[in-house]
Scaffold this motif. Structure first.
Motif, PDB file in Angstrom:
ATOM      1  N   VAL A 109       0.886  -1.148  -0.039  1.00 33.65           N
ATOM      2  CA  VAL A 109      -0.024   0.119  -0.024  1.00 33.65           C
ATOM      3  C   VAL A 109       0.821   1.158  -0.042  1.00 33.65           C
ATOM      4  O   VAL A 109       1.834   1.516   0.974  1.00 33.65           O
ATOM      5  N   GLN A 110       0.923   2.116  -1.010  1.00 28.83           N
ATOM      6  CA  GLN A 110       1.655   3.345  -0.980  1.00 28.83           C
ATOM      7  C   GLN A 110       0.973   4.177   0.033  1.00 28.83           C
ATOM      8  O   GLN A 110      -0.224   4.536  -0.036  1.00 28.83           O
ATOM      9  N   GLY A 111       1.906   4.596   1.045  1.00 26.00           N
ATOM     10  CA  GLY A 111       1.239   5.422   2.079  1.00 26.00           C
ATOM     11  C   GLY A 111       1.529   6.874   1.802  1.00 26.00           C
ATOM     12  O   GLY A 111       0.661   7.713   1.438  1.00 26.00           O
ATOM     13  N   ARG A 157      -9.946   5.737   0.150  1.00 26.53           N
ATOM     14  CA  ARG A 157      -9.410   4.536  -0.054  1.00 26.53           C
ATOM     15  C   ARG A 157      -8.443   4.085   1.176  1.00 26.53           C
ATOM     16  O   ARG A 157      -8.437   5.068   1.773  1.00 26.53           O
ATOM     17  N   GLY A 158      -8.096   2.947   1.241  1.00 22.98           N
ATOM     18  CA  GLY A 158      -7.201   2.494   2.131  1.00 22.98           C
ATOM     19  C   GLY A 158      -7.573   0.899   2.354  1.00 22.98           C
ATOM     20  O   GLY A 158      -8.121   0.268   1.628  1.00 22.98           O
ATOM     21  N   VAL A 199      -1.877   6.769   0.083  1.00 19.68           N
ATOM     22  CA  VAL A 199      -2.754   5.747   0.584  1.00 19.68           C
ATOM     23  C   VAL A 199      -3.454   5.091  -0.525  1.00 19.68           C
ATOM     24  O   VAL A 199      -4.582   4.778  -0.956  1.00 19.68           O
ATOM     25  N   ILE A 200      -2.635   4.387  -1.570  1.00 18.35           N
ATOM     26  CA  ILE A 200      -3.223   3.402  -2.653  1.00 18.35           C
ATOM     27  C   ILE A 200      -2.818   2.189  -2.386  1.00 18.35           C
ATOM     28  O   ILE A 200      -1.553   1.661  -2.695  1.00 18.35           O
ATOM     29  N   GLY A 223      -0.813  13.514   2.618  1.00 15.66           N
ATOM     30  CA  GLY A 223       0.233  13.000   1.861  1.00 15.66           C
ATOM     31  C   GLY A 223      -0.434  13.061   0.440  1.00 15.66           C
ATOM     32  O   GLY A 223      -1.215  13.852   0.229  1.00 15.66           O
ATOM     33  N   GLY A 224      -0.115  12.119  -0.389  1.00 14.07           N
ATOM     34  CA  GLY A 224      -0.247  11.898  -1.752  1.00 14.07           C
ATOM     35  C   GLY A 224       0.457  12.984  -2.472  1.00 14.07           C
ATOM     36  O   GLY A 224       1.461  13.549  -1.949  1.00 14.07           O
ATOM     37  N   ARG A 225       0.435  12.898  -3.888  1.00 13.94           N
ATOM     38  CA  ARG A 225       1.263  13.359  -4.739  1.00 13.94           C
ATOM     39  C   ARG A 225       1.352  15.078  -4.537  1.00 13.94           C
ATOM     40  O   ARG A 225       2.373  15.434  -4.826  1.00 13.94           O
ATOM     41  N   HIS A 226       0.124  15.432  -4.210  1.00 15.82           N
ATOM     42  CA  HIS A 226       0.126  16.958  -4.107  1.00 15.82           C
ATOM     43  C   HIS A 226      -0.267  17.432  -2.656  1.00 15.82           C
ATOM     44  O   HIS A 226      -0.671  18.430  -2.521  1.00 15.82           O
TER      45      HIS A 226
END
Length: 462
Positions: A228-230, A368-369, A234-235, A415-418
Motif C-alpha cells: 500500500v503506497q502510504g 481509499r485504504g 494511501v493507494i 500525503g499524496g502526490r500533491h
C-alpha cells in the motif's frame, strides 16, 4: 562538569502562562528548516496513553498519526512499558552491537513466527540502523550483491526513505539508475482507464519493458514495492497486480522486495500486507511498529540471497535491546489478540462511513485504504474539465482540513502526490467509540474548512 537535572513536569500554572509557546518558539529558533510535522502540528506533547495525547497547554488530542504508523498499540501501552521495565530492571546491557542476547533471540523468534510461511521457513535476518530507510539501503545492497547486477525497479508514487539509495527508489527521484514503472490505481489511473483494464495495462507495461531489448532497462538486481503506497496517497496495490509482479520477477530471477515499513504488524488487516494477495516476497523491509514505539529496523530475506561478506552492512546501533523487547511484546500482543483482523473490520467500517460523506461534500474525490491505513483525497470539483477523469487535487483545502481537525483535538497527516490526501493512521487498539469520535471530528472539520474555502475571494479571471 555539572550534571544537568531533568526538567520537571509542567504545572497547571505554567501551562496557563503559555510555557508551551516558549517551547515552540525555541524549537523554531534552534531546529533546522528540515523539520516537518512540527510545522503543521504546533503542539507540545507531555503525556500520552493509547489514542490520546495531552499537550503542555492542557489540551487533549486524538492521535491519528500514531508516529507515522509506528505506534501499533498507541502511546505507552502497558505491555510495551512492562517489556521495557523488564530489561531495565534485569541489569542487561542496553548496547551490544550485533551480539547475541536473550532479548534479541526472543524478538527474532516472535518475528519469524509472524512471517509468511514461505519466507520464514528459510529466512535470514539483518539488523540495520534504527530507521526504515537504512533497512531499504540494506535491501538494495543485498540484492545487488546477490545478483551481481546494479539496476533497481521501482514505482511511481513510491516512498522508501530519505537516504540517498532510498530516495533514488522513491517517486520524486531524478537522474538515478532506477527504472520507474506505473503503479496501478483507479482514481488517477496512469492509463486513463482504471479498473481491471488499468491493472492489466500496468502489468503488461512492466513485462514488456523487461523483455524488450530496446527498452533501455537492463536486467535489474531487484524490484521494490509497497503493498500500500502510504506517502504516495494511501493507494492499495490490487491483489491481482501484486501476484503478477511476483510471477514476472520469479520468471526472470529478479528478487522481489516488499517494503512493509508502514504496512506491517496488522495495519492493513493482515499481519503483513502482502498476505492479502498471497504473495511471498524474496525480501521484506520492516521497521516502525516492529520496535513497539522505539527505533528498530530489519531486513528479512531468503537464505539463498545471503551472499554478504562479514561487515557488508553494519551499524553501531543495530542491537537496540529496549526496542527488541518492546517489539517482541507488541508483535505477540497483536498476534494473540488478533488485532490485524480487528483492523480490517473496523477499517472497512470507517471507509464506508467516510465514503458516505462524499454525497454531502463533493470536495471528497476518493476514499481509499486498507484496514486502519485510510486516505481521503480532497479535490476542487468546480475546476474539473469536461473530459477530466478526476477533478484536480486541492492541497489548500486539505491543509485547511488538517488545521480544523487540530482545532477540534484531532491529529491527522497529509500525503499524496500533491499533499491533498488526509491520512488516518490510528492505533490498532482503536475502540468503536473512539472511531466514532474520530469520524465526527473529521466530518465537522471538513464542513468548517469547506465553508471557509468557499468564502475565499476568487482570483482575477483569466
Amino acid at each position: 562538569m555539572a550534571v544537568t537535572e531533568p526538567a520537571p513536569a509542567l504545572t497547571p500554572a505554567e501551562r496557563t502562562c503559555g510555557a508551551h509557546e516558549g517551547i515552540l518558539r525555541r524549537q523554531a529558533q534552534r531546529e533546522s528548516a528540515a523539520r516537518t510535522y512540527a510545522r503543521s502540528l504546533p503542539i507540545v506533547p507531555v503525556r500520552a496513553r493509547g489514542l490520546t495525547i495531552e499537550g503542555a497547554d492542557g489540551r487533549r488530542y486524538l492521535d491519528c498519526l500514531s508516529g507515522a504508523g509506528t505506534l501499533a498499540l498507541g502511546h505507552n501501552h502497558p505491555v510495551v512499558l512492562e517489556a521495557i521495565r523488564g530489561v531495565l530492571d534485569s541489569g542487561a546491557p542496553l548496547h551490544v552491537l550485533d551480539l547475541a542476547t536473550p532479548v534479541k533471540d526472543a524478538f527474532t523468534s516472535e518475528l519469524f513466527a509472524t512471517l509468511p510461511a514461505g519466507l520464514a521457513d528459510d529466512a535470514r535476518i539483518q539488523f540495520c540502523g534504527p530507521a526504515g530507510t537504512d533497512a531499504v539501503e540494506a535491501a538494495l545492497k543485498l540484492v545487488r550483491t546477490a545478483t551481481g547486477r546494479r539496476g533497481i525497479l521501482a514505482f511511481s508514487g513510491a516512498y522508501h526513505g530519505m537516504t540517498a539509495g532510498a530516495l533514488d527508489a522513491s517517486g520524486g527521484a531524478t537522474d538515478v539508475r532506477v527504472a520507474r514503472l506505473p503503479y496501478p490505481q483507479d482514481y488517477r489511473c496512469p492509463f486513463g482507464v482504471g479498473g481491471e483494464h488499468g491493472v492489466e495495462l500496468a502489468a503488461r507495461w512492466t513485462e514488456t519493458a523487461l523483455d524488450d531489448p530496446k527498452s533501455g532497462i537492463p536486467a535489474p538486481a531487484g524490484m521494490i514495492l509497497e503493498p500500500v503506497q502510504g506517502e504516495g496517497g494511501v493507494i492499495p496495490a490490487p491483489d491481482g497486480w501484486l501476484r503478477r509482479m511476483r510471477e514476472i520477477t520469479a520468471d526472470r530471477s529478479i528478487p522481489l522486495i516488499a517494503d512493509e515499513v508502514q504496512t506491517g504488524v496488522g495495519r492493513t488487516g493482515t499481519f503483513w500486507a502482502v498476505e492479502h494477495s498471497g504473495v511471498v516476497p524474496d525480501v521484506m523491509v520492516l521497521s516502525k511498529a516492529i520496535g513497539g514505539s522505539l527505533p528498530l529496523a530489519v531486513v528479512v530475506y531468503r537464505s539463498e540471497l545471503d551472499a554478504w561478506e562479514p561487515g557488508a552492512h553494519a551499524g553501531t546501533f543495530r542491537g537496540n535491546q529496549l526496542a527488541m523487547a518492546a517489539g517482541a511484546a507488541t508483535l505477540a500482543y497483536v498476534r494473540e489478540n488478533r488485532l490485524a483482523e480487528r483492523a480490517g473490520t473496523l477499517g472497512a467500517r470507517m471507509l464506508g462511513q467516510l465514503q458516505g460523506l462524499s454525497a454531502a461534500h463533493p470536495c471528497i474525490g476518493d476514499v481509499r485504504g486498507r484496514g486502519l491505513m485510510i486516505g481521503v483525497e480532497l479535490v476542487d470539483p468546480e475546476s474539473a474539465g469536461a473530459d477530466a477523469l478526476a477533478p484536480p487535487p486541492d492541497p489548500a483545502l486539505a491543509s485547511a482540513v488538517q488545521r480544523q481537525c487540530l482545532d477540534r483535538g484531532l491529529i491527522v497527516e497529509l500525503g499524496g502526490r500533491h499533499n491533498a490526501v488526509v491520512r488516518l493512521l490510528p492505533p490498532l487498539t482503536l475502540t468503536d467509540e473512539q472511531a466514532a469520535a474520530v469520524l465526527d471530528r473529521f466530518a465537522d472539520a471538513l464542513a468548517a474548512a469547506e465553508r471557509a474555502h468557499r468564502a475565499r475571494p476568487s482570483g482575477p479571471s483569466r
